[in-house]
Design an enzyme around this catalytic site. Structure first.
Site, PDB file in Angstrom:
ATOM      1  N   HIS A  20     -11.552   0.815  54.987  1.00  0.00           N
ATOM      2  CA  HIS A  20     -12.053   0.758  53.608  1.00  0.00           C
ATOM      3  C   HIS A  20     -12.576  -0.641  53.240  1.00  0.00           C
ATOM      4  O   HIS A  20     -12.259  -1.173  52.169  1.00  0.00           O
ATOM      5  CB  HIS A  20     -10.943   1.187  52.648  1.00  0.00           C
ATOM      6  CG  HIS A  20     -11.444   1.727  51.343  1.00  0.00           C
ATOM      7  ND1 HIS A  20     -12.029   0.924  50.385  1.00  0.00           N
ATOM      8  CD2 HIS A  20     -11.484   2.969  50.855  1.00  0.00           C
ATOM      9  CE1 HIS A  20     -12.372   1.683  49.359  1.00  0.00           C
ATOM     10  NE2 HIS A  20     -12.056   2.926  49.616  1.00  0.00           N
ATOM     11  N   GLU A  30     -17.582   4.642  54.399  1.00  0.00           N
ATOM     12  CA  GLU A  30     -16.362   4.987  55.135  1.00  0.00           C
ATOM     13  C   GLU A  30     -16.608   6.216  56.014  1.00  0.00           C
ATOM     14  O   GLU A  30     -16.655   7.336  55.505  1.00  0.00           O
ATOM     15  CB  GLU A  30     -15.250   5.290  54.130  1.00  0.00           C
ATOM     16  CG  GLU A  30     -15.021   4.187  53.113  1.00  0.00           C
ATOM     17  CD  GLU A  30     -14.557   4.745  51.765  1.00  0.00           C
ATOM     18  OE1 GLU A  30     -13.561   5.486  51.723  1.00  0.00           O
ATOM     19  OE2 GLU A  30     -15.202   4.459  50.745  1.00  0.00           O
ATOM     20  N   HIS A  39      -6.309   8.305  49.277  1.00  0.00           N
ATOM     21  CA  HIS A  39      -6.040   7.390  50.389  1.00  0.00           C
ATOM     22  C   HIS A  39      -4.565   7.364  50.798  1.00  0.00           C
ATOM     23  O   HIS A  39      -3.954   6.291  50.923  1.00  0.00           O
ATOM     24  CB  HIS A  39      -6.531   5.977  50.041  1.00  0.00           C
ATOM     25  CG  HIS A  39      -7.995   5.874  49.772  1.00  0.00           C
ATOM     26  ND1 HIS A  39      -8.933   6.636  50.432  1.00  0.00           N
ATOM     27  CD2 HIS A  39      -8.701   5.101  48.893  1.00  0.00           C
ATOM     28  CE1 HIS A  39     -10.155   6.330  49.990  1.00  0.00           C
ATOM     29  NE2 HIS A  39     -10.037   5.410  49.053  1.00  0.00           N
ATOM     30  N   ARG A  92      -9.541  12.017  48.917  1.00  0.00           N
ATOM     31  CA  ARG A  92      -8.667  12.783  48.006  1.00  0.00           C
ATOM     32  C   ARG A  92      -8.152  14.097  48.569  1.00  0.00           C
ATOM     33  O   ARG A  92      -8.839  14.759  49.351  1.00  0.00           O
ATOM     34  CB  ARG A  92      -9.423  13.055  46.690  1.00  0.00           C
ATOM     35  CG  ARG A  92      -9.640  11.786  45.884  1.00  0.00           C
ATOM     36  CD  ARG A  92     -10.475  12.012  44.629  1.00  0.00           C
ATOM     37  NE  ARG A  92     -10.571  10.767  43.865  1.00  0.00           N
ATOM     38  CZ  ARG A  92     -11.411   9.770  44.149  1.00  0.00           C
ATOM     39  NH1 ARG A  92     -12.236   9.866  45.169  1.00  0.00           N
ATOM     40  NH2 ARG A  92     -11.410   8.669  43.423  1.00  0.00           N
ATOM     41  N   ASP A 123     -20.355   8.105  44.666  1.00  0.00           N
ATOM     42  CA  ASP A 123     -18.986   8.144  45.188  1.00  0.00           C
ATOM     43  C   ASP A 123     -18.832   9.494  45.873  1.00  0.00           C
ATOM     44  O   ASP A 123     -18.085  10.358  45.427  1.00  0.00           O
ATOM     45  CB  ASP A 123     -17.975   7.970  44.041  1.00  0.00           C
ATOM     46  CG  ASP A 123     -16.584   7.630  44.558  1.00  0.00           C
ATOM     47  OD1 ASP A 123     -16.387   7.700  45.787  1.00  0.00           O
ATOM     48  OD2 ASP A 123     -15.711   7.310  43.733  1.00  0.00           O
TER      49      ASP A 123
END
Ligand code: BGC
Length: 389
Positions: free
Chosen positions: A215, A353, A144, A119, A287
């Site tokens: 991803h 990631e 992304h 982000r 996350d």
């Protein structure tokens, strides 16, 4: 002339033999005999997206480890690795058909994400006093790379050899608001010790920001085989970057000690996921970006080790990047149909990631993501597959 005729007749004689070789090759590439789900067929997979054929590519090592890749988003669409018994298992989520990837509800299955992965707060940053606005596609933020990013564009692939495919794409100046014509090359390669290498390079003709990663959604028990909450995970990080309610880092590097974010000793993903914790509430689970602690293996950061509880498949991630985003599939929810025919149910895959930290362009204390003209961005990550003994 006479000599030419001789060569021609020799070629004619060899033709049936060559044709037979070719069809054997094709059969090998669609072999489904020792697998737990469907392999991809290049004819059925292919489709034109925006007038361009998004072809399917394959790389394979001497152990049968095979990665399927496509030009639409430079995506990994299948990744077959042996389980504890030697059975090849497809460990990434994806679709049977490339057209299914061209869907705004598609959850970023396997693409290269960028120019800025993760982000950017409010889709805004500035460089040398000049403000830029990037396309806002996730609440108030850019996620992304924005609407098109690198995941919804056609890359040009080149099969270098049986184990190597390179993808190139030039992200045009100001597309999704990012400055510079950014020329990107991503090379996927397989080694005979079951490592998938991803090498990234980029140059830009204007000062810009860049943060590239892959991803892929992993389920080491096999695509469509259920929850990942019993996968064991170790993350080599003593700190992580806490976020606000829109998942933008606050700027703090917080200790993982005595929190659900401590993965220094392997534990199941599910062990602490339901704890009453503000950060887990914001992420609806994990996350978050973890700050790698610099445990080096062959000069790379050992980032994470993930183990499938049913197959015994182990994936180790090594990277040049300073962080890794761990996303436990919290937004998954039976929205799309996978290769296996199953749907993408809640937490049936995990994303790991390797990357720079989210929102770095607005966070002076984070490692820089600026790319200056004349400089080359270069990074690599390795995904090594083995099994429990
Ligand atoms: C992000 C998640 C997001 C997911 C999209 C991850 O990298 O951190 O917040 O939902 O990508 O698939």
């Amino acid at each position: 002339m006479k000599r030419r005729l001789t060569y021609l007749s020799l070629f004619a004689l060899l033709l049936p033999f060559l044709a037979c070789q070719q069809s054997t090759k094709q059969k090998e590439s669609t072999n489904t005999s020792d697998s737990n789900t469907v392999t991809l067929d290049s004819v059925a997979f292919g489709a034109n997206i925006d007038g361009k054929a998004a072809k399917l590519y394959q790389i394979k090592n001497s152990n049968g480890v095979t990665a399927y890749l496509t030009e639409f988003g430079a995506r990994i669409v299948g990744l077959w690795v042996p389980d504890r018994l030697g059975t090849l298992t497809d460990v990434v989520l994806g679709f049977k058909n490339v057209a299914d990837y061209n869907n705004p509800a598609e959850p970023y299955f396997g693409p290269i994400v960028g120019p800025f992965g993760n982000r950017i707060a409010n889709g805004k940053f500035s460089l040398d006093g000049k403000s830029y606005s990037t396309s806002v596609n996730n609440g108030p933020n850019t996620l992304h790379g924005g609407e098109k990013g690198l995941h919804f564009v056609h890359w040009t692939a080149k099969q270098v050899n049986d184990k190597v495919v390179s993808f190139s794409y030039t992200h045009p100046d100001m597309q999704d608001g990012f400055p510079g014509n950014i020329k990107i090359e991503v090379v996927y390669s397989l080694t005979d010790d079951n490592e998938l290498h991803i090498n990234y390079q980029a140059v830009s003709d204007k000062k810009t920001v860049i943060n590239l990663t892959n991803h892929a959604y992993f389920n080491l028990n096999g695509e469509g085989s259920g929850s990942i909450l019993n996968h064991d995970l170790r993350i080599f990080a003593d700190q992580y970057t806490p976020v606000d309610s829109t998942l933008i880092p606050t700027g703090e590097l917080a200790s993982v000690k005595d929190t659900p974010f401590d993965f220094n000793f392997p534990k199941t993903i599910g062990k602490d996921i339901d704890q009453d914790n503000q950060q887990l509430a914001y992420g609806k689970g994990y996350d978050h970006n973890f700050v790698l602690n610099g445990t080096k293996v062959d000069g790379l950061n050992h980032a994470a080790t993930l183990t499938g509880d049913q197959t015994g498949i182990i994936m180790d991630i090594y990277t040049q990047e300073p962080g890794i985003q761990f996303y436990s599939g919290n937004f998954m929810g039976d929205k799309v149909t996978l290769k296996s025919g199953k749907t993408d149910s809640f937490r049936t895959a995990v994303c790991l990631e390797p990357q720079h930290f989210p929102d770095s362009p607005n966070q002076p204390n984070f490692p820089s993501t600026i790319l200056n003209p004349g400089d080359t961005y270069s990074t690599k990550s390795i995904y090594k597959f083995s099994t429990i003994k």
